[in-house]
Design an enzyme around this catalytic site. Structure first.
Site, PDB file in Angstrom:
ATOM      1  N   ASP A   2       0.854  -1.195   0.000  1.00  0.00           N
ATOM      2  CA  ASP A   2       0.000   0.000   0.000  1.00  0.00           C
ATOM      3  C   ASP A   2       0.887   1.243   0.000  1.00  0.00           C
ATOM      4  O   ASP A   2       1.959   1.243   0.611  1.00  0.00           O
ATOM      5  CB  ASP A   2      -0.934   0.014   1.224  1.00  0.00           C
ATOM      6  CG  ASP A   2      -2.258   0.701   0.918  1.00  0.00           C
ATOM      7  OD1 ASP A   2      -3.312   0.036   0.972  1.00  0.00           O
ATOM      8  OD2 ASP A   2      -2.238   1.905   0.594  1.00  0.00           O
ATOM      9  N   TYR A  44     -12.053   6.950 -13.180  1.00  0.00           N
ATOM     10  CA  TYR A  44     -12.252   5.695 -12.450  1.00  0.00           C
ATOM     11  C   TYR A  44     -12.873   4.645 -13.375  1.00  0.00           C
ATOM     12  O   TYR A  44     -12.337   3.544 -13.525  1.00  0.00           O
ATOM     13  CB  TYR A  44     -13.145   5.955 -11.233  1.00  0.00           C
ATOM     14  CG  TYR A  44     -13.276   4.769 -10.306  1.00  0.00           C
ATOM     15  CD1 TYR A  44     -12.192   4.329  -9.550  1.00  0.00           C
ATOM     16  CD2 TYR A  44     -14.480   4.098 -10.173  1.00  0.00           C
ATOM     17  CE1 TYR A  44     -12.315   3.240  -8.697  1.00  0.00           C
ATOM     18  CE2 TYR A  44     -14.607   3.015  -9.317  1.00  0.00           C
ATOM     19  CZ  TYR A  44     -13.521   2.586  -8.581  1.00  0.00           C
ATOM     20  OH  TYR A  44     -13.644   1.516  -7.738  1.00  0.00           O
TER      21      TYR A  44
END
Lengths: 335, 335
Positions: A43, A151
């Site tokens: 991450d 997106y």
């Protein structure tokens, strides 16, 4: 829990979760660790949160999924991409390249080490659908040049990349199209309706309804999604390939979401039942970019995985409220 | 020729054509050189052809548009991507990454040196349209997981990337959605109907009609497309921005194509009129993946550029036949 899950508990898998510090990743990591797997989280904390990592027995790689990924894994879950509109619109180029280059790096890793990939796609690839409910064969209705395109189009082309990697290199990649999901480890500030309502109620503020709350939505509790993930990743490749070949699909794709719809007004009432707030409810005009209505057809997930959502809204909300009350600092563990 | 073209001839521009050795690029390079501009062609000859470069007074960079591009340019035309289905399906990952990374490198170059970009998009972004004719505001109807997706989805996300680069960095990028185009410098082997018919006729073979040739198509002669390109690239930014702002578009996008439709049977008859062939016509069953019908709405291009197609099919075909007879080796120059 799906039929595949029973088999899965007998093996110990080396698992990478790209985006493992985000809402879904933090839940998944805990579930995998509890099942005895060895978990690595990748991450960059762009939208993932350090607080979500508290008490997690995992290896953490702080890095960007767009860069080459070292190591060898049995399973890779690709959850790395900001998913809430205010977040992904903050840096649309980052969002696009995370979807595209992240998928490419995950596929390159899987090609190199033979890992099985479960890729988190989204109901957003259906856009503003002209077909209800949406089946996996529906092509969608997406604006390539709107505020959500970074997106939606990034996620669509990530699926195309997955299909081509499967065709060209035999990568075992499986796509889950995730619909509206809520639960512990949600970011209270990410701007979605469930977390907004709970935070407003906990602060004694009025719950904000737009357009009187008559719009309907399905809400999937995150544990239901995880059960789908576990059944999907555990299913032998030959069975998955046979299932989707029979459907004429060049790539395994399953909708994972809750087809049961309630109005946003009903959701507000449920939250207020759990967290009575002096503020009550206020109504505001419906904004122009209100999210489109989507409802999953889950017949394929049912047939392929023996999966369907099990957690009722009241139970899911009650566990989410408990998390928001106590917070990750209180050592909350998703049972 | 469009109204903008008159202004353009008074300046000498430094121009890069990515994909300049392909069909449209080879025509465009000749047109720009003839207008007194300084032209650089970037091509990796994956689908572009060395023969198309013969006699061209340009700088040639043999390279891949997916890698960083050096130099400073006033105008960049991004034509780099295989465009015929058998070609782009030969290596779908190459096709996808050429669309995506090529666009990114062109945008990065433009950001660095302030170049104006004209990006060649395609009617394929409309997919199998549910709206006829297609306006630039139509979202399209595209299969993300089909044999054409590597081209269609790659081209869609390239437009999204262009929009976001314009928003984030102010890049002056203008998109042309190109419909079915034909003319000199087409690759005789690329498998499209105009070149197939002409080659069959020149070889004295029968012209192959599928499904009796009743399907309709529009055919744009390449010089018409070039006139649109020249008017588009020459138009001052403030005027372009004002035009598209008034349309509510976050990115300048124009359809460039011929809205006049004929049947494929009529096309065959026209070709046979120019090149009488003993073989006549043979009929074959319509293949399953027959290209979808698309027809451009060109009202915006007309309003914005004063542009519309001018070259009649017979004239365009006759010039194309002349090229196919003589070939680039004969020093054919597109007048």
């Amino acid at each position: 829990m799906g039929a595949g899950f029973g088999r899965m508990v007998h093996v110990m898998a080396e698992v990478l979760i790209a985006g493992g510090a985000g809402f879904i990743g933090a839940n998944l990591a805990r579930r995998l660790v509890a099942a005895g797997h060895s978990v690595t989280v990748l991450d960059n904390f762009w939208s993932g949160r350090r607080a979500n990592m508290a008490g997690m027995d995992v290896r953490l790689i702080e890095g960007d999924v767009r860069e080459p990924i070292a190591g060898r894994y049995d399973w890779v879950f690709n959850l790395a991409c900001p998913a809430s509109p205010p977040r992904y619109q903050r840096d649309p180029v980052f969002t696009l390249t995370t979807s595209i280059d992240g998928m490419r790096q995950v596929l390159a890793l899987a090609r190199r080490c033979g890992a099985r990939v479960v890729h988190a796609s989204t109901s957003e690839i259906y856009g503003d659908p002209l077909m209800h409910p949406q089946t996996e064969t529906y092509w969608g209705h997406v604006n390539p040049l709107g505020p959500r395109s970074c997106y939606d189009e990034g996620k669509r082309v990530a699926e195309t990349l997955a299909m081509e990697a499967r065709r060209a290199w035999g990568v075992d990649v499986r796509v889950a199209r995730i619909f509206n999901t809520y639960g512990p480890f949600m970011d209270p500030a990410d701007g979605r309706v469930v977390s907004n309502f709970i935070m407003q109620a906990l602060h004694g503020e009025a719950l904000t309804l737009y357009g009187e709350g008559r719009q309907t939505r399905g809400f999937q509790f995150v544990d239901d999604l995880l059960a789908g993930f576990m059944a999907y990743v555990a299913k032998p490749r030959a069975e998955v390939d046979a299932f989707f070949a029979a459907k004429g699909m060049a790539l395994p794709v399953l909708n994972l979401g809750n087809p049961e719809e309630i109005t946003v007004r009903e959701l507000a009432d449920e939250v207020l039942r759990l967290v009575p707030s002096g503020g009550g409810i206020v109504s505001r005009p419906l904004p122009k970019d209100d999210p489109h209505r989507r409802r999953p057809d889950i017949a394929w997930a049912r047939d392929c995985l023996g999966w369907e959502p099990r957690v009722h809204l009241r139970e899911g909300l009650s566990r989410t409220v408990a998390y928001f009350r106590e917070g990750p600092a209180a050592g909350y563990m998703n049972a």
